[in-house]
Motif scaffolding. Structure first.
Motif, PDB file in Angstrom:
ATOM      1  N   SER A 210     -15.120  15.061  -8.070  1.00 27.78           N
ATOM      2  CA  SER A 210     -16.271  14.299  -7.580  1.00 27.78           C
ATOM      3  C   SER A 210     -16.569  14.692  -6.151  1.00 27.78           C
ATOM      4  O   SER A 210     -15.673  14.724  -5.308  1.00 27.78           O
ATOM      5  CB  SER A 210     -15.986  12.808  -7.646  1.00 27.78           C
ATOM      6  N   ALA A 211     -17.850  14.972  -5.880  1.00 26.80           N
ATOM      7  CA  ALA A 211     -18.244  15.325  -4.510  1.00 26.80           C
ATOM      8  C   ALA A 211     -18.750  14.100  -3.751  1.00 26.80           C
ATOM      9  O   ALA A 211     -19.274  14.216  -2.655  1.00 26.80           O
ATOM     10  CB  ALA A 211     -19.306  16.414  -4.552  1.00 26.80           C
ATOM     11  N   GLN A 212     -18.575  12.915  -4.364  1.00 27.27           N
ATOM     12  CA  GLN A 212     -18.981  11.665  -3.704  1.00 27.27           C
ATOM     13  C   GLN A 212     -18.073  11.395  -2.514  1.00 27.27           C
ATOM     14  O   GLN A 212     -16.910  11.785  -2.537  1.00 27.27           O
ATOM     15  CB  GLN A 212     -18.794  10.480  -4.666  1.00 27.27           C
ATOM     16  N   GLN A 213     -18.589  10.672  -1.523  1.00 24.85           N
ATOM     17  CA  GLN A 213     -17.738  10.276  -0.394  1.00 24.85           C
ATOM     18  C   GLN A 213     -16.696   9.276  -0.881  1.00 24.85           C
ATOM     19  O   GLN A 213     -16.997   8.437  -1.722  1.00 24.85           O
ATOM     20  CB  GLN A 213     -18.591   9.609   0.691  1.00 24.85           C
ATOM     21  N   LYS A 214     -15.465   9.382  -0.336  1.00 25.10           N
ATOM     22  CA  LYS A 214     -14.420   8.474  -0.801  1.00 25.10           C
ATOM     23  C   LYS A 214     -14.657   7.047  -0.299  1.00 25.10           C
ATOM     24  O   LYS A 214     -15.293   6.851   0.739  1.00 25.10           O
ATOM     25  CB  LYS A 214     -13.058   8.993  -0.373  1.00 25.10           C
ATOM     26  N   GLU A 215     -14.112   6.073  -1.062  1.00 32.94           N
ATOM     27  CA  GLU A 215     -14.329   4.668  -0.698  1.00 32.94           C
ATOM     28  C   GLU A 215     -13.460   4.254   0.493  1.00 32.94           C
ATOM     29  O   GLU A 215     -13.874   3.508   1.353  1.00 32.94           O
ATOM     30  CB  GLU A 215     -13.974   3.768  -1.878  1.00 32.94           C
ATOM     31  N   THR A 216     -12.205   4.731   0.502  1.00 28.67           N
ATOM     32  CA  THR A 216     -11.296   4.377   1.595  1.00 28.67           C
ATOM     33  C   THR A 216     -11.030   5.630   2.418  1.00 28.67           C
ATOM     34  O   THR A 216     -10.490   6.604   1.903  1.00 28.67           O
ATOM     35  CB  THR A 216      -9.949   3.857   1.032  1.00 28.67           C
ATOM     36  N   SER A 217     -11.396   5.601   3.691  1.00 29.03           N
ATOM     37  CA  SER A 217     -11.152   6.782   4.529  1.00 29.03           C
ATOM     38  C   SER A 217      -9.644   6.958   4.714  1.00 29.03           C
ATOM     39  O   SER A 217      -8.880   5.990   4.596  1.00 29.03           O
ATOM     40  CB  SER A 217     -11.823   6.591   5.885  1.00 29.03           C
ATOM     41  N   SER A 218      -9.238   8.185   5.012  1.00 32.10           N
ATOM     42  CA  SER A 218      -7.810   8.445   5.254  1.00 32.10           C
ATOM     43  C   SER A 218      -7.315   7.574   6.400  1.00 32.10           C
ATOM     44  O   SER A 218      -6.221   7.013   6.350  1.00 32.10           O
ATOM     45  CB  SER A 218      -7.577   9.903   5.634  1.00 32.10           C
ATOM     46  N   THR A 219      -8.154   7.465   7.439  1.00 27.80           N
ATOM     47  CA  THR A 219      -7.734   6.724   8.632  1.00 27.80           C
ATOM     48  C   THR A 219      -7.391   5.272   8.304  1.00 27.80           C
ATOM     49  O   THR A 219      -6.306   4.795   8.660  1.00 27.80           O
ATOM     50  CB  THR A 219      -8.858   6.766   9.695  1.00 27.80           C
ATOM     51  N   SER A 220      -8.300   4.579   7.605  1.00 27.39           N
ATOM     52  CA  SER A 220      -8.009   3.167   7.322  1.00 27.39           C
ATOM     53  C   SER A 220      -6.974   3.058   6.212  1.00 27.39           C
ATOM     54  O   SER A 220      -6.130   2.160   6.230  1.00 27.39           O
ATOM     55  CB  SER A 220      -9.282   2.399   6.983  1.00 27.39           C
ATOM     56  N   GLY A 221      -6.992   3.999   5.250  1.00 27.57           N
ATOM     57  CA  GLY A 221      -6.009   3.961   4.160  1.00 27.57           C
ATOM     58  C   GLY A 221      -4.591   4.053   4.699  1.00 27.57           C
ATOM     59  O   GLY A 221      -3.720   3.245   4.359  1.00 27.57           O
ATOM     60  N   MET A 222      -4.363   5.029   5.598  1.00 29.65           N
ATOM     61  CA  MET A 222      -2.974   5.193   6.084  1.00 29.65           C
ATOM     62  C   MET A 222      -2.554   4.039   7.006  1.00 29.65           C
ATOM     63  O   MET A 222      -1.389   3.671   7.044  1.00 29.65           O
ATOM     64  CB  MET A 222      -2.734   6.584   6.682  1.00 29.65           C
ATOM     65  N   ARG A 223      -3.540   3.442   7.683  1.00 25.22           N
ATOM     66  CA  ARG A 223      -3.213   2.284   8.529  1.00 25.22           C
ATOM     67  C   ARG A 223      -2.729   1.136   7.632  1.00 25.22           C
ATOM     68  O   ARG A 223      -1.693   0.517   7.891  1.00 25.22           O
ATOM     69  CB  ARG A 223      -4.444   1.856   9.326  1.00 25.22           C
ATOM     70  N   ASP A 224      -3.455   0.891   6.533  1.00 23.57           N
ATOM     71  CA  ASP A 224      -3.063  -0.169   5.596  1.00 23.57           C
ATOM     72  C   ASP A 224      -1.699   0.134   4.975  1.00 23.57           C
ATOM     73  O   ASP A 224      -0.882  -0.771   4.791  1.00 23.57           O
ATOM     74  CB  ASP A 224      -4.104  -0.319   4.482  1.00 23.57           C
ATOM     75  N   THR A 225      -1.460   1.416   4.673  1.00 26.74           N
ATOM     76  CA  THR A 225      -0.162   1.771   4.075  1.00 26.74           C
ATOM     77  C   THR A 225       0.969   1.444   5.040  1.00 26.74           C
ATOM     78  O   THR A 225       1.967   0.820   4.663  1.00 26.74           O
ATOM     79  CB  THR A 225      -0.111   3.277   3.707  1.00 26.74           C
ATOM     80  N   VAL A 226       0.819   1.867   6.303  1.00 28.65           N
ATOM     81  CA  VAL A 226       1.888   1.624   7.292  1.00 28.65           C
ATOM     82  C   VAL A 226       2.125   0.118   7.456  1.00 28.65           C
ATOM     83  O   VAL A 226       3.263  -0.329   7.576  1.00 28.65           O
ATOM     84  CB  VAL A 226       1.544   2.308   8.640  1.00 28.65           C
ATOM     85  N   GLU A 227       1.048  -0.655   7.386  1.00 28.35           N
ATOM     86  CA  GLU A 227       1.184  -2.109   7.586  1.00 28.35           C
ATOM     87  C   GLU A 227       1.772  -2.828   6.376  1.00 28.35           C
ATOM     88  O   GLU A 227       2.448  -3.837   6.522  1.00 28.35           O
ATOM     89  CB  GLU A 227      -0.183  -2.732   7.915  1.00 28.35           C
ATOM     90  N   THR A 228       1.511  -2.318   5.159  1.00 27.66           N
ATOM     91  CA  THR A 228       1.872  -3.139   3.988  1.00 27.66           C
ATOM     92  C   THR A 228       2.846  -2.501   2.995  1.00 27.66           C
ATOM     93  O   THR A 228       3.443  -3.207   2.191  1.00 27.66           O
ATOM     94  CB  THR A 228       0.597  -3.531   3.192  1.00 27.66           C
ATOM     95  N   SER A 229       2.999  -1.182   3.003  1.00 27.12           N
ATOM     96  CA  SER A 229       3.829  -0.568   1.961  1.00 27.12           C
ATOM     97  C   SER A 229       5.320  -0.698   2.286  1.00 27.12           C
ATOM     98  O   SER A 229       5.752  -0.402   3.407  1.00 27.12           O
ATOM     99  CB  SER A 229       3.472   0.916   1.809  1.00 27.12           C
ATOM    100  N   ALA A 230       6.075  -1.089   1.275  1.00 23.83           N
ATOM    101  CA  ALA A 230       7.532  -1.185   1.452  1.00 23.83           C
ATOM    102  C   ALA A 230       8.183   0.191   1.258  1.00 23.83           C
ATOM    103  O   ALA A 230       9.341   0.386   1.613  1.00 23.83           O
ATOM    104  CB  ALA A 230       8.097  -2.180   0.449  1.00 23.83           C
ATOM    105  N   LEU A 231       7.438   1.133   0.709  1.00 23.70           N
ATOM    106  CA  LEU A 231       8.008   2.455   0.413  1.00 23.70           C
ATOM    107  C   LEU A 231       7.795   3.486   1.520  1.00 23.70           C
ATOM    108  O   LEU A 231       8.495   4.485   1.586  1.00 23.70           O
ATOM    109  CB  LEU A 231       7.386   3.026  -0.879  1.00 23.70           C
ATOM    110  N   ILE A 232       6.792   3.249   2.389  1.00 22.74           N
ATOM    111  CA  ILE A 232       6.388   4.311   3.321  1.00 22.74           C
ATOM    112  C   ILE A 232       7.507   4.698   4.292  1.00 22.74           C
ATOM    113  O   ILE A 232       7.665   5.877   4.626  1.00 22.74           O
ATOM    114  CB  ILE A 232       5.068   3.951   4.071  1.00 22.74           C
ATOM    115  N   GLU A 233       8.295   3.722   4.732  1.00 24.46           N
ATOM    116  CA  GLU A 233       9.347   4.031   5.692  1.00 24.46           C
ATOM    117  C   GLU A 233      10.396   4.949   5.044  1.00 24.46           C
ATOM    118  O   GLU A 233      10.852   5.920   5.654  1.00 24.46           O
ATOM    119  CB  GLU A 233       9.988   2.754   6.211  1.00 24.46           C
ATOM    120  N   HIS A 234      10.731   4.631   3.802  1.00 18.93           N
ATOM    121  CA  HIS A 234      11.699   5.461   3.074  1.00 18.93           C
ATOM    122  C   HIS A 234      11.153   6.890   2.937  1.00 18.93           C
ATOM    123  O   HIS A 234      11.859   7.867   3.166  1.00 18.93           O
ATOM    124  CB  HIS A 234      11.949   4.847   1.689  1.00 18.93           C
TER     125      HIS A 234
END
Ligand code: DP6
Length: 361
Positions: A210-234
């Motif tokens: 798909s050449a559509q623009q993505k719904e979640t930008s990398s910048t905000s996506g990775m910020r949310d991951t760092v804040e909420t994912s229990a797996l990211i630190e591992h």
């Protein structure tokens, strides 16, 4: 400053390819300086299909800094653009063009305004690392215009402040972004692991799902991951450091089996931490999943893997074939199973090699 009636314009054009991470960057420890939580490794693509071309110009008749992306004016007010412009202007040197009778002293760069025109020859913000090529090209072309003395690694630390993945596009071939330890980010920069001639039998095929623009930008996506994912630190502390060492070895030894295992599992883990983010982020779609199954089935049927896949922050599949013969077979399979413009949702294919940073002079 000089030049006939101050009417002169000085310009530089550069072309920079995008890069695709095979060990992903996902998560920052400093949002402003753009410092990552892990090292990452990428392959720079050839510029014929996925690149940004940027022309930067300076003239005393320009009354403000302005930028156009794909012909449309965009704001330069964002903190990231401003960081890059500030860092480059601070390092600007004297420039002289005797033919045109222009002399710019380094202090003049603080007062002179710039016009920047940038063009992507591929879909912008669709998970094809357009910001990587764009910001790398911006920094590279401005560095040429202002006669900076810094090498590409030092320039990568400036491009990083525009977009993290951009720092890896300052080099061709295989590139590592070292996360660094310093709080000011001075050692968070890109180094070339192997140049574009190394392992040149690899062929990259990108299925534009798909050449559509993505719904979640990398910048905000990775910020949310760092804040909420229990797996990211591992992932950042335990998994990636080992993969980086192994991947460096696989690249040096042209070990395609190890390269494939690492690239595929790392892409899968990146999408797993996206799913582990709350609310969850879905970058891949059904077609992406079917492409993975198709490649996995093929790799399992052979004695040794034929194709590696990796997906960035979007549904498009980046596949790396071990050689040209495999690439032809892969394309055959893809065209049979996923004909472009059909109900599979697949837009087109892009084929290219690894490549070198192009300076269009
Ligand atoms: C999934 O570099 O676009 O492509 O630093 O916030 O601009 P910012 O993010 P960006 O993130 C790219 C993430 C990725 C993985 C990668 O390229 O390593």
């Amino acid at each position: 400053m000089g030049g006939e009636a101050e009417k002169w314009v000085l310009m530089v054009t550069a072309r920079t390819p995008t890069n695709i991470a095979v060990i992903k960057y996902w998560g920052k420890r400093d949002e402003t300086l753009i410092l990552p939580i892990n090292d990452s490794i990428s392959v720079t693509l050839d510029p014929s299909h996925l690149c940004t071309t940027t022309t930067v110009s300076v003239s005393p008749s320009f009354d403000q800094d302005r930028m156009w992306l794909n012909g449309k004016e965009i704001s330069l007010q964002g903190g990231r653009f401003q960081s890059c412009l500030r860092e480059i202007r601070a390092r600007a040197q004297d420039v002289e063009d005797k033919k045109k009778g222009i002399k710019i002293n380094k202090e003049d760069w603080q007062k002179l305004n710039l016009h920047i025109a940038s063009y992507n020859n591929f879909p912008t913000a669709a998970g094809l690392a357009s910001s990587a090529a764009g910001l790398a090209c911006l920094v590279f072309s401005l560095a040429k215009l202002m006669n900076l003395k810094e090498d590409n690694s030092q320039l990568s630390a400036i491009a990083r402040q525009g977009s993290g993945s951009a720092c890896r596009s300052l080099y061709g071939g295989f590139v590592k972004w070292c996360m660094g330890k310093e709080e000011n980010g001075s050692d968070s920069l890109a180094v070339q692991l192997a140049d574009e001639k190394h392992w040149d039998e690899l062929v990259i095929i990108i299925a534009v799902v798909s050449a559509q623009q993505k719904e979640t930008s990398s910048t905000s996506g990775m910020r949310d991951t760092v804040e909420t994912s229990a797996l990211i630190e591992h992932r950042a502390k335990e998994v990636v450091p080992k993969r980086i060492t192994e991947m460096e070895g696989a690249i040096q030894n042209r070990d395609f089996a190890t390269f494939t295992r690492l690239a595929c599992t790392d892409s899968n883990q990146f999408h797993a931490v996206c799913l582990d983010t709350y609310p969850p982020i879905f970058y891949m779609n059904d077609t992406s999943h079917r492409i993975i199954s198709c490649v996995e089935k093929w790799n399992r049927a052979e004695e040794t893997p034929q194709v590696a896949y990796t997906f960035d922050a979007g549904p498009n599949a980046v596949m790396i074939a071990r050689n040209r013969k495999t690439a032809a077979l892969l394309l055959q399979r893809l065209l049979y199973n996923f004909p472009p413009q059909s109900d599979t949702d697949l837009d087109s294919y892009i084929i290219g090699d690894k490549s070198i940073l192009q300076d269009a002079g």
